[in-house]
Design a protein around this motif. Structure first.
Motif, PDB file in Angstrom:
ATOM      1  N   UNK A  15       0.359  -1.160  -0.005  1.00  0.00           N
ATOM      2  CA  UNK A  15       0.138   0.242  -0.126  1.00  0.00           C
ATOM      3  C   UNK A  15       1.028   1.692   0.198  1.00  0.00           C
ATOM      4  N   UNK A  16       0.422   2.295  -0.936  1.00  0.00           N
ATOM      5  CA  UNK A  16       0.851   3.980  -0.398  1.00  0.00           C
ATOM      6  C   UNK A  16       0.252   4.515   0.377  1.00  0.00           C
ATOM      7  N   UNK A  17       1.173   5.285   1.249  1.00  0.00           N
ATOM      8  CA  UNK A  17      -0.433   6.105   2.064  1.00  0.00           C
ATOM      9  C   UNK A  17      -1.073   6.671   1.385  1.00  0.00           C
ATOM     10  N   UNK A  18      -2.240   6.948   1.964  1.00  0.00           N
ATOM     11  CA  UNK A  18      -3.515   6.987   1.674  1.00  0.00           C
ATOM     12  C   UNK A  18      -4.212   6.022   0.632  1.00  0.00           C
ATOM     13  N   UNK A  19      -3.810   4.587   1.091  1.00  0.00           N
ATOM     14  CA  UNK A  19      -3.973   3.678  -0.136  1.00  0.00           C
ATOM     15  C   UNK A  19      -4.891   2.228   1.455  1.00  0.00           C
ATOM     16  N   UNK A  20      -6.097   1.919   1.435  1.00  0.00           N
ATOM     17  CA  UNK A  20      -6.569   1.122   2.492  1.00  0.00           C
ATOM     18  C   UNK A  20      -6.964  -0.356   1.842  1.00  0.00           C
ATOM     19  N   UNK A  21      -6.891  -0.978   3.101  1.00  0.00           N
ATOM     20  CA  UNK A  21      -6.583  -2.561   2.758  1.00  0.00           C
ATOM     21  C   UNK A  21      -8.328  -3.449   3.867  1.00  0.00           C
ATOM     22  N   UNK A  22      -9.084  -3.620   3.180  1.00  0.00           N
ATOM     23  CA  UNK A  22     -10.511  -4.121   4.019  1.00  0.00           C
ATOM     24  C   UNK A  22      -9.989  -5.716   4.098  1.00  0.00           C
ATOM     25  N   UNK A  23      -9.857  -6.050   5.252  1.00  0.00           N
ATOM     26  CA  UNK A  23      -9.489  -7.665   5.628  1.00  0.00           C
ATOM     27  C   UNK A  23     -11.229  -8.773   6.757  1.00  0.00           C
ATOM     28  N   UNK A  24     -12.106  -8.803   6.003  1.00  0.00           N
ATOM     29  CA  UNK A  24     -12.871  -9.362   6.352  1.00  0.00           C
ATOM     30  C   UNK A  24     -12.876 -10.826   7.251  1.00  0.00           C
ATOM     31  N   UNK A  25     -13.937 -11.209   7.594  1.00  0.00           N
ATOM     32  CA  UNK A  25     -14.262 -11.990   8.878  1.00  0.00           C
ATOM     33  C   UNK A  25     -13.399 -13.593   8.510  1.00  0.00           C
TER      34      UNK A  25
END
Length: 413
Positions: free
Chosen positions: A269-279
């Motif tokens: 990830x670059x700064x200000x990028x996000x990653x969603x981690x589901x159950x």
């Protein structure tokens, strides 16, 4: 009952896990020192700053007139207790669904070395695990989460595609040695026409076989792989994944998590990028600093890259075995200075505000609770009552529901 101020300052808890960055190089250390008035221990690892009501790392309401105090007395009140005394600040929707505590837990992470290969249980499994082993699984809630990068940030997340896994089996003989020729051949035979259920079944079988390898076999095979890659690096450029597993081996020698990294997507990830981690999705943070928001839980099922308790059987049985590279969230603008990141569940959303000097922005009133964290700079916040609050790096604030907040960053004098 006297109505509380619309904006409460919080003092927050820090976690000093051994994977954290040393105080001299840790955003968590800097923020916690500013937030609490404490001194940074330069060589001590500072891993996580917790903001919320979870009992493993509670936040405390700063008493009026003690905004600059460095410590709490015996009469200090946790945010959880304060909310039970002032439930209306949460809003009716939150009270009806989650009761008198926050539905989310907010954190800052400073990661120096890899966290465990892990997954978080869904709500039903969390309730079962907590009932069976409350000393290990300390609450009954699920823990979907989102990581928003502050610096460049690395993670493992989710399974690679079946075609990529076939390439691993062709090029990494140590994986075949661990999972066995029969399971490896089953993967190589599979194709898209076999259907999703069949593909997931085969992937579960081969991954479970890998993660269940004996300590003796794991030590032998990891050392063999390390030696092979070190020799091959003299005559060819190693792939990014090969370089990564050598780095992981330096951090966690003879650990099955080193080999399992070949099964998972390597995300940068670059700064200000996000990653969603589901159950029920496998992942491991590797390096960098981020803000993280999640449902209020500390349930983690671990199976590699850790000296902590491992529950391989539970982890391998709970995973969804979805394949493919995860979506990288870039957020969307809601004002010229605010970017919003929306995960696919109800407990929270994250707004990132980057305000230049001389600018002003407004956070509209919302029918639920929020937490504000100032990661750098200084400014002034105004509530609808025109009460002003000077804020700076490390300040954490809790606004009551339906509170409009105006934030301004004055010009230098």
């Amino acid at each position: 009952m006297e109505r509380p101020n619309p904006l409460q300052r919080l003092r927050c808890s820090v976690q000093n896990y051994d994977w954290g960055r040393p105080g001299a190089d840790s955003l968590v250390a800097t923020l916690h020192a500013s937030n609490s008035g404490s001194q940074i221990e330069l060589q001590k690892p500072y891993a996580e700053l917790w903001m919320g009501t979870h009992e493993s790392g509670p936040s405390y309401v700063v008493p009026p007139g003690n905004e600059n105090g460095a410590a709490f007395g015996s009469e200090s009140v946790s945010l959880k207790s304060w909310l039970s005394q002032n439930p209306n600040v949460l809003g009716r929707r939150v009270l009806d669904k989650w009761g008198c505590h926050l539905p989310f837990l907010f954190k800052v992470l400073s990661v120096a070395k890899a966290l465990s290969i892990q997954a978080h249980p869904d709500k039903k499994l969390a309730e079962t695990l907590h009932k069976l082993r409350p000393s290990v699984y300390k609450d009954d809630n699920h823990k979907p989460e989102m990581a928003l990068a502050i610096t460049k940030f690395e993670a493992l997340c989710g399974f690679i595609s079946i075609e990529e896994l076939k390439s691993v089996l062709h090029n990494v003989p140590e994986v075949v040695e661990l999972v066995g020729e029969a399971d490896a051949a089953e993967v190589l035979r599979i194709n898209e026409q076999d259907g999703e259920k069949k593909i997931k079944s085969v992937l579960q079988s081969v991954f479970t076989q890998l993660m269940s390898a004996s300590a003796e076999m794991t030590t032998k095979v990891v050392n063999k792989m390390k030696n092979r890659l070190q020799i091959e690096s003299q005559v060819r450029q190693l792939t990014e994944k090969e370089q990564l597993v050598l780095r992981l081996e330096e951090q966690y020698a003879a650990d099955i998590g080193v080999i399992s990294a070949f099964f998972l997507n390597y995300v940068k990830l670059n700064p200000n990028e996000a990653l969603y981690l589901g159950a029920n999705e496998p992942h491991a943070y590797l390096s960098g600093e981020c803000v993280e928001c999640m449902a209020t839980s500390d349930n983690v099922v671990r199976a590699g890259l850790t000296p902590k308790h491992r529950d391989v059987q539970t982890l391998c049985s709970m995973l969804t075995y979805k394949q493919g590279f995860p979506e990288i969230l870039k957020g969307f603008p809601v004002t010229p200075y605010i970017t919003r990141y929306l995960p696919p569940f109800d407990e929270f959303e994250v707004d990132l505000c980057s305000l230049p000097r001389g600018a002003t922005t407004v956070f509209p009133a919302i029918p639920g609770p929020s937490i504000f964290l100032v990661t750098g700079g200084e400014g002034i916040m105004f509530t609808g009552s025109s009460k002003s609050y000077e804020v700076g790096e490390g300040d954490v604030l809790f606004p009551a529901t339906d509170t409009e907040i105006t934030h301004t960053k004055p010009h230098l004098p």
